[in-house]
Design a protein around this motif. Structure first.
Motif, mmCIF file in Angstrom:
data_model
loop_
_atom_site.group_PDB
_atom_site.id
_atom_site.type_symbol
_atom_site.label_atom_id
_atom_site.label_comp_id
_atom_site.label_asym_id
_atom_site.label_seq_id
_atom_site.Cartn_x
_atom_site.Cartn_y
_atom_site.Cartn_z
ATOM 1 N N ARG A 4 57.263 106.712 41.554
ATOM 2 C CA ARG A 4 58.573 106.469 40.885
ATOM 3 C C ARG A 4 59.475 107.346 41.462
ATOM 4 N NH1 ARG A 4 54.671 106.302 37.066
ATOM 5 N NH2 ARG A 4 54.038 104.045 36.588
ATOM 6 N N GLU B 185 60.981 105.915 44.799
ATOM 7 C CA GLU B 185 61.601 104.629 44.923
ATOM 8 C C GLU B 185 63.270 104.879 44.035
ATOM 9 O OE1 GLU B 185 61.088 102.407 46.754
ATOM 10 O OE2 GLU B 185 58.854 103.197 47.372
ATOM 11 N N ARG C 52 66.041 102.766 44.083
ATOM 12 C CA ARG C 52 66.598 101.673 43.536
ATOM 13 C C ARG C 52 66.152 101.130 42.267
ATOM 14 N NH1 ARG C 52 67.881 97.957 48.610
ATOM 15 N NH2 ARG C 52 67.882 96.488 46.835
ATOM 16 N N LYS C 53 66.900 100.537 41.491
ATOM 17 C CA LYS C 53 66.455 100.207 40.112
ATOM 18 C C LYS C 53 65.557 98.843 40.348
ATOM 19 C CE LYS C 53 70.390 97.288 38.739
ATOM 20 N NZ LYS C 53 71.098 97.011 37.524
ATOM 21 N N ASP C 54 65.911 98.148 41.717
ATOM 22 C CA ASP C 54 65.072 96.715 42.054
ATOM 23 C C ASP C 54 63.923 96.996 42.945
ATOM 24 O OD1 ASP C 54 66.754 97.484 44.043
ATOM 25 O OD2 ASP C 54 67.106 95.244 44.462
ATOM 26 N N SER C 55 63.508 98.442 43.236
ATOM 27 C CA SER C 55 62.411 98.810 44.106
ATOM 28 C C SER C 55 61.032 98.322 43.563
ATOM 29 C CB SER C 55 62.323 100.166 44.185
ATOM 30 O OG SER C 55 63.505 100.665 45.197
ATOM 31 N N GLN C 56 60.372 97.800 44.460
ATOM 32 C CA GLN C 56 59.171 97.251 44.363
ATOM 33 C C GLN C 56 58.083 98.639 44.430
ATOM 34 O OE1 GLN C 56 57.606 93.934 46.439
ATOM 35 N NE2 GLN C 56 55.435 94.202 45.540
ATOM 36 N N GLU C 57 57.455 99.117 43.581
ATOM 37 C CA GLU C 57 56.649 100.151 43.465
ATOM 38 C C GLU C 57 55.397 100.035 43.931
ATOM 39 O OE1 GLU C 57 57.057 102.164 39.586
ATOM 40 O OE2 GLU C 57 59.024 102.514 40.038
#
Length: 197
Positions: free
Chosen positions: A35, A38, A40-45
């Motif tokens: 977390r 990453e 960006r708020k739209d990141s895939q973790e």
């Protein structure tokens, strides 16, 4: 999320590449690091692998199979994985499965680095998904054989299996595969509705 009261999880374990930081094998620390990395708020973790496990195997044998699959994924993609083996929701059920939650980034001695793009799509993604499916089938069949079971799994489509049977001259198997209907999982909600009538 608090999963302390969650039932049906047979075993959970984390895997990381050789030389990875210690936090990569501790679930809370691993996902905290993910977390933080990453931005960006739209990141895939994470990426999830959901894998069916044979009911023929014992709990210990299912764990060994699951951990072998996870080690193969970690070795190939240099990712960290948190893996959990889930029991069927009903006693005596057949839905044994593995949830393997994998980091989207490779884990090196210095921490999380570049994103894994191999499974993202396109021609390369399709080939990688096929590799994963074949590896899982091979691992599963090996563990079934070691446990003394004759049953085997096949990752290929029914059509591909039929063509292979034809090439081998096994007309009886080819005819069986030609008439067999592919099954589709119903999902937990539809299964519960079907049980209730």
């Amino acid at each position: 999320h608090d999963y302390l009261r969650r039932k049906g999880v047979l075993s959970t374990r984390c895997f990381a590449p050789h030389g990875a930081p210690e936090w990569a094998t501790e679930p809370q620390q691993l996902w905290h690091e993910v977390r933080m990395r990453e931005k960006r708020k739209d990141s895939q973790e994470a990426r999830e692998f959901e894998i069916a496990l044979p009911r023929e195997l014992s709990d210990e044998q299912r764990c060994e199979l699951s951990w072998d699959i996870c080690r193969d994924l970690v070795d190939r993609y240099q990712i960290a994985i948190q893996a959990s083996i889930h029991e069927p929701p009903t006693h005596g059920g057949d839905n044994w499965h593995l949830h393997a939650l994998a980091t989207m980034r490779r884990v090196r001695p210095e921490g999380l680095t570049d994103k894994t793009r191999e499974l993202d799509g396109g021609a390369m993604g399709k080939a990688e998904v096929e590799w994963v499916r074949e590896m899982i089938a091979m691992r599963t069949n090996h563990h079934l054989a070691v446990a003394g079971h004759a049953v085997r799994v096949d990752h290929r489509t029914l059509g591909d299996q039929m063509l292979s049977a034809l090439e081998d001259g096994d007309m009886e198997r080819a005819a069986e595969l030609a008439t067999r209907q592919a099954t589709r999982p119903m999902g937990k909600n539809a299964t519960a509705m079907a049980r209730r009538g």
